[in-house]
Design a protein around this motif. Structure first.
Motif, PDB file in Angstrom:
ATOM      1  N   VAL A  57      -3.679 -16.538  71.734  1.00  0.00           N
ATOM      2  CA  VAL A  57      -3.749 -15.078  71.895  1.00  0.00           C
ATOM      3  C   VAL A  57      -5.037 -14.555  71.252  1.00  0.00           C
ATOM      4  O   VAL A  57      -5.710 -13.676  71.801  1.00  0.00           O
ATOM      5  N   GLU A  60      -7.895 -15.071  73.587  1.00  0.00           N
ATOM      6  CA  GLU A  60      -7.829 -14.094  74.677  1.00  0.00           C
ATOM      7  C   GLU A  60      -8.413 -12.752  74.226  1.00  0.00           C
ATOM      8  O   GLU A  60      -9.165 -12.112  74.961  1.00  0.00           O
ATOM      9  N   ILE A  61      -8.053 -12.330  73.022  1.00  0.00           N
ATOM     10  CA  ILE A  61      -8.550 -11.052  72.502  1.00  0.00           C
ATOM     11  C   ILE A  61     -10.058 -11.119  72.303  1.00  0.00           C
ATOM     12  O   ILE A  61     -10.790 -10.213  72.723  1.00  0.00           O
ATOM     13  N   HIS A  66      -7.329 -10.422  77.045  1.00  0.00           N
ATOM     14  CA  HIS A  66      -5.948 -10.015  76.761  1.00  0.00           C
ATOM     15  C   HIS A  66      -5.638  -8.756  77.561  1.00  0.00           C
ATOM     16  O   HIS A  66      -6.490  -7.871  77.697  1.00  0.00           O
TER      17      HIS A  66
END
Length: 156
Positions: A57, A60-61, A66
């Motif tokens: 995650v 992704e950010i 995200h």
């Protein structure tokens, strides 16, 4: 946070002034995450904080992939080592291989006090290694450190 027009450079913060910054807090422990966020609020640390429950995650950010979380710059990462799916070491390896993200400032914030974990983290060019139990009651020393750090360092 307001952005400057593209044709005018952003002013460089002077020593002793608060430069706005963001923190990506990567930790699967909800209690620790809430403790860090609470300490930031209590001590008035002026930063935008975005959370990620694991390294996947977080990547992704950082890569703006995200669906809902965005991280403004300049920023630094607070990284736990022990997480599901992608742990902190796997995250560091992926981060350092990414030509766009490889210079990201990362501080490890973990429960592990093992010398092998500390050495391995520093081999991945982390800026610091902090054991959660040593950063003060309710993460107060961490919040104070980041407040001072952001006021005295120009983040990439």
């Amino acid at each position: 946070m307001m952005s400057s027009p593209a044709d005018s450079p952003s002013p460089t913060p002077q020593a002793g002034t608060m430069a706005p910054f963001s923190v990506l807090l990567v930790d699967d422990d909800d209690v620790a995450t809430e403790g860090v966020l609470r300490s930031f609020r209590k001590l008035g640390v002026h930063c935008n904080t975005v959370t990620a429950e694991d390294g996947l995650v977080a990547l992704e950010i950082l890569r703006n992939e995200h669906p809902s979380k965005r991280l403004g710059g300049p920023f630094l990462v607070l990284l736990d080592l022990n997480m599901p799916r992608m742990d902190g070491f796997q995250f560091l390896e992926a981060l350092r291989k990414d030509p766009v993200l490889k210079q990201t400032v990362v501080f490890v914030l973990t429960t592990s006090a093992r010398d092998t974990d500390r050495a391995r983290a520093y081999n991945e060019n982390v800026a610091g290694f902090m054991v959660k139990s040593a950063v003060g009651p309710q993460f107060s020393l961490l919040a104070s450190f980041l407040d001072k750090y952001s006021a005295s360092v120009c983040l990439p």
